[in-house]
Design an enzyme around this catalytic site. Structure first.
Site, PDB file in Angstrom:
ATOM      1  N   SER A   1       0.834  -1.196   0.000  1.00  8.36           N
ATOM      2  CA  SER A   1       0.000   0.000   0.000  1.00  8.36           C
ATOM      3  C   SER A   1       0.870   1.247   0.000  1.00  8.36           C
ATOM      4  O   SER A   1       1.995   1.232   0.536  1.00  8.36           O
ATOM      5  CB  SER A   1      -0.861  -0.017   1.271  1.00  8.36           C
ATOM      6  OG  SER A   1      -1.424   1.255   1.496  1.00  8.36           O
TER       7      SER A   1
ATOM      8  N   TYR B   1      -1.324   0.078  10.476  1.00  9.59           N
ATOM      9  CA  TYR B   1      -1.673  -0.579   9.209  1.00  9.59           C
ATOM     10  C   TYR B   1      -0.517  -0.457   8.224  1.00  9.59           C
ATOM     11  O   TYR B   1      -0.043  -1.455   7.661  1.00  9.59           O
ATOM     12  CB  TYR B   1      -2.949   0.042   8.618  1.00  9.59           C
ATOM     13  CG  TYR B   1      -3.188  -0.391   7.183  1.00  9.59           C
ATOM     14  CD1 TYR B   1      -3.562  -1.698   6.886  1.00  9.59           C
ATOM     15  CD2 TYR B   1      -3.008   0.507   6.123  1.00  9.59           C
ATOM     16  CE1 TYR B   1      -3.749  -2.100   5.567  1.00  9.59           C
ATOM     17  CE2 TYR B   1      -3.188   0.109   4.812  1.00  9.59           C
ATOM     18  CZ  TYR B   1      -3.562  -1.198   4.536  1.00  9.59           C
ATOM     19  OH  TYR B   1      -3.740  -1.598   3.230  1.00  9.59           O
TER      20      TYR B   1
ATOM     21  N   LYS C   1       2.216  -3.305   6.487  1.00 11.43           N
ATOM     22  CA  LYS C   1       2.491  -3.475   5.049  1.00 11.43           C
ATOM     23  C   LYS C   1       3.990  -3.356   4.777  1.00 11.43           C
ATOM     24  O   LYS C   1       4.537  -4.110   3.972  1.00 11.43           O
ATOM     25  CB  LYS C   1       1.713  -2.434   4.241  1.00 11.43           C
ATOM     26  CG  LYS C   1       0.217  -2.692   4.212  1.00 11.43           C
ATOM     27  CD  LYS C   1      -0.086  -3.991   3.467  1.00 11.43           C
ATOM     28  CE  LYS C   1      -1.548  -4.375   3.531  1.00 11.43           C
ATOM     29  NZ  LYS C   1      -1.827  -5.661   2.883  1.00 11.43           N
TER      30      LYS C   1
HETATM   31  N1  NAD Z   1      -8.872  -0.940  -0.740  1.00 17.32           N
HETATM   32  C1  NAD Z   1      -7.793  -0.174  -0.805  1.00 17.32           C
HETATM   33  O1  NAD Z   1      -7.898   1.033  -1.066  1.00 17.32           O
HETATM   34  C2  NAD Z   1      -6.400  -0.742  -0.565  1.00 17.32           C
HETATM   35  C3  NAD Z   1      -5.289   0.103  -0.736  1.00 17.32           C
HETATM   36  C4  NAD Z   1      -4.009  -0.419  -0.532  1.00 17.32           C
HETATM   37  C5  NAD Z   1      -3.856  -1.757  -0.186  1.00 17.32           C
HETATM   38  N2  NAD Z   1      -4.944  -2.542  -0.002  1.00 17.32           N
HETATM   39  C6  NAD Z   1      -4.739  -3.955   0.356  1.00 17.32           C
HETATM   40  O2  NAD Z   1      -5.389  -4.780  -0.575  1.00 17.32           O
HETATM   41  C7  NAD Z   1      -5.812  -5.988   0.033  1.00 17.32           C
HETATM   42  C8  NAD Z   1      -7.277  -6.240  -0.267  1.00 17.32           C
HETATM   43  O3  NAD Z   1      -8.023  -5.117   0.194  1.00 17.32           O
HETATM   44  P1  NAD Z   1      -9.578  -4.966  -0.076  1.00 17.32           P
HETATM   45  O4  NAD Z   1      -9.849  -3.523  -0.202  1.00 17.32           O
HETATM   46  O5  NAD Z   1     -10.015  -5.905  -1.144  1.00 17.32           O
HETATM   47  O6  NAD Z   1     -10.134  -5.433   1.344  1.00 17.32           O
HETATM   48  P2  NAD Z   1     -11.309  -6.463   1.711  1.00 17.32           P
HETATM   49  O7  NAD Z   1     -11.481  -6.378   3.180  1.00 17.32           O
HETATM   50  O8  NAD Z   1     -12.466  -6.286   0.831  1.00 17.32           O
HETATM   51  O9  NAD Z   1     -10.624  -7.852   1.327  1.00 17.32           O
HETATM   52  C9  NAD Z   1      -9.781  -8.581   2.183  1.00 17.32           C
HETATM   53  C10 NAD Z   1     -10.229 -10.027   2.111  1.00 17.32           C
HETATM   54  O10 NAD Z   1      -9.359 -10.817   2.896  1.00 17.32           O
HETATM   55  C11 NAD Z   1     -10.121 -11.664   3.749  1.00 17.32           C
HETATM   56  N3  NAD Z   1      -9.270 -11.881   4.927  1.00 17.32           N
HETATM   57  C12 NAD Z   1      -8.866 -10.968   5.855  1.00 17.32           C
HETATM   58  N4  NAD Z   1      -8.021 -11.536   6.727  1.00 17.32           N
HETATM   59  C13 NAD Z   1      -7.890 -12.842   6.341  1.00 17.32           C
HETATM   60  C14 NAD Z   1      -7.125 -13.945   6.820  1.00 17.32           C
HETATM   61  N5  NAD Z   1      -6.321 -13.820   7.889  1.00 17.32           N
HETATM   62  N6  NAD Z   1      -7.211 -15.116   6.168  1.00 17.32           N
HETATM   63  C15 NAD Z   1      -7.999 -15.272   5.085  1.00 17.32           C
HETATM   64  N7  NAD Z   1      -8.739 -14.260   4.573  1.00 17.32           N
HETATM   65  C16 NAD Z   1      -8.672 -13.062   5.195  1.00 17.32           C
HETATM   66  C17 NAD Z   1     -11.412 -10.931   4.019  1.00 17.32           C
HETATM   67  O11 NAD Z   1     -12.486 -11.784   4.331  1.00 17.32           O
HETATM   68  C18 NAD Z   1     -11.628 -10.213   2.688  1.00 17.32           C
HETATM   69  O12 NAD Z   1     -12.372 -11.025   1.782  1.00 17.32           O
HETATM   70  C19 NAD Z   1      -5.474  -5.848   1.516  1.00 17.32           C
HETATM   71  O13 NAD Z   1      -4.238  -6.485   1.747  1.00 17.32           O
HETATM   72  C20 NAD Z   1      -5.355  -4.342   1.692  1.00 17.32           C
HETATM   73  O14 NAD Z   1      -4.509  -4.019   2.760  1.00 17.32           O
HETATM   74  C21 NAD Z   1      -6.217  -2.075  -0.192  1.00 17.32           C
END
Ligand code: NAD
Length: 323
Positions: free
Chosen positions: A117, A141, A145
């Site tokens: 991120s 957070y 990362k």
């Molecule tokens: N959405 C954003 O703007 C953004 C920006 C930068 C990075 N990210 C990263 O992208 C990734 C996905 O984000 P997202 O927005 O799709 O979030 P989200 O919460 O929709 O998706 C995360 C998924 O991981 C699953 N999960 C969480 N912990 C788990 C575990 N220990 N074991 C198995 N499954 C688990 C959840 O059920 C969910 O389906 C994350 O790593 C997040 O940190 C997101």
């Protein structure tokens, strides 16, 4: 190749699963469904319900499905929650990754993509953030990362795993309404939420040193982001794939909060003026990616603009929240 996508029932993961399947890759998903929805997955993609913290399960899944590469998205992602519950964030984000990398190394898997991120950078005072800009996360957070990236690179070196860390900037939009982000944690759904409640959008601070005084961010369409994962997977599939790559995933273009709210007003038809409130602690005036390395190393460039992000996110909002 068979790719395991952890967190594949989540907002971004489901887009990645779809893009990789559409491109002919074989994928399966591991998700504990703490924030994911199985209905997001295209039919035919196997879903294993379980946690990245469960080493025995991971071992079984990697062996039974003969997994040859991993795209690791599963994580907790709420900044405020990470400040309140840092140990949980370290346990789940860093602990989950540690367990996963141990089983990946044991299974002899040689390809790994990690969801990082822009939060790893903190608030650098630069026009464009390059991958060489110093990392100084300002919340747990972002720390998880950054620690995750260190771990991925170290494990890659130790076990001969070729790795790519993707540093996403501000993700928005949906490839289809049913894949939209259902959480209200990012600015686009937060503004939709306000409008749906018949309330004015909020701007936190309009006295930043930017042209219109509001914060500037780099927004990236989730469908473009999914394509970046595919490009990373393809890079790792090359016969001579090795080493590590850490790369920004953004558009390289700044959009201010006020500009974004104007686009949202045009698309929703609700142009009520925003109310300006006090700055939030920790918000950087500007955070825009240099997208040059992704173009050079992955042959990937974002194609979709802010209007497309807002339009597609709005269709998703109407589906999930009934507008
Ligand atoms: N959405 C954003 O703007 C953004 C920006 C930068 C990075 N990210 C990263 O992208 C990734 C996905 O984000 P997202 O927005 O799709 O979030 P989200 O919460 O929709 O998706 C995360 C998924 O991981 C699953 N999960 C969480 N912990 C788990 C575990 N220990 N074991 C198995 N499954 C688990 C959840 O059920 C969910 O389906 C994350 O790593 C997040 O940190 C997101």
């Amino acid at each position: 190749m068979t790719w395991l996508i952890t967190g594949g029932a989540g907002y971004i993961g489901a887009h990645v699963a779809r893009a990789m399947t559409d491109a002919g890759e074989r994928v399966l998903v591991l998700d504990d469904l703490s924030a994911g929805h199985p209905a997001r997955l295209p039919s035919g993609i196997p879903l294993v319900e379980g946690s990245s913290l469960d080493g025995d399960l991971l071992k079984r899944v990697l062996a039974e499905h003969a997994v040859t590469g991993v795209v690791h998205l599963a994580a907790r992602k709420q900044v405020g929650e990470s400040v309140a519950q840092p140990t949980r964030y370290y346990r789940e984000n860093v602990g989950g990754l540690t367990t996963l990398l141990e089983t990946v190394a044991e299974a002899g898997i040689k390809r790994f993509v990690f969801s990082s991120s822009a939060a790893v950078y903190g608030n650098p005072d630069v026009d464009l953030i390059t991958e060489d800009t110093g990392c100084a996360p300002v919340n747990p957070y972002g720390e998880t990362k950054l620690a995750g990236e260190w771990l991925v690179r170290a494990a890659g070196r130790a076990h001969g795993i070729a790795t790519v860390c993707l540093r996403y900037f501000n993700v928005a939009g949906a490839a289809a309404p049913e894949l939209a982000d259902t959480g209200v944690f990012n600015i686009v759904p937060m503004v939709f939420d306000r409008l749906t409640r018949d309330e004015a959008p909020r701007i936190f601070g309009d006295d930043y040193p930017t042209p219109d005084g509001t914060c500037i961010r780099d927004y990236i369409h989730v469908a473009d982001l999914a394509e970046a994962h595919l490009a990373a997977a393809r890079r790792l599939t090359a016969a001579d794939a090795s080493g590590d790559l850490t790369v920004n995933i953004g558009r390289g273009e700044g959009v201010s909060v006020r500009e974004l709210i104007t686009v949202i007003g045009e698309i929703t038809g609700d142009r009520r003026p925003a109310v300006v409130e006090a700055r939030r602690p920790g918000d950087a005036p500007r955070a825009v990616a240099s997208a040059a390395l992704a173009a050079e190393e992955l042959g990937w460039t974002a194609r979709r603009g802010v209007r497309e992000m807002v339009e597609s996110a709005w269709q998703g909002w109407l589906l999930h929240h009934g507008g």
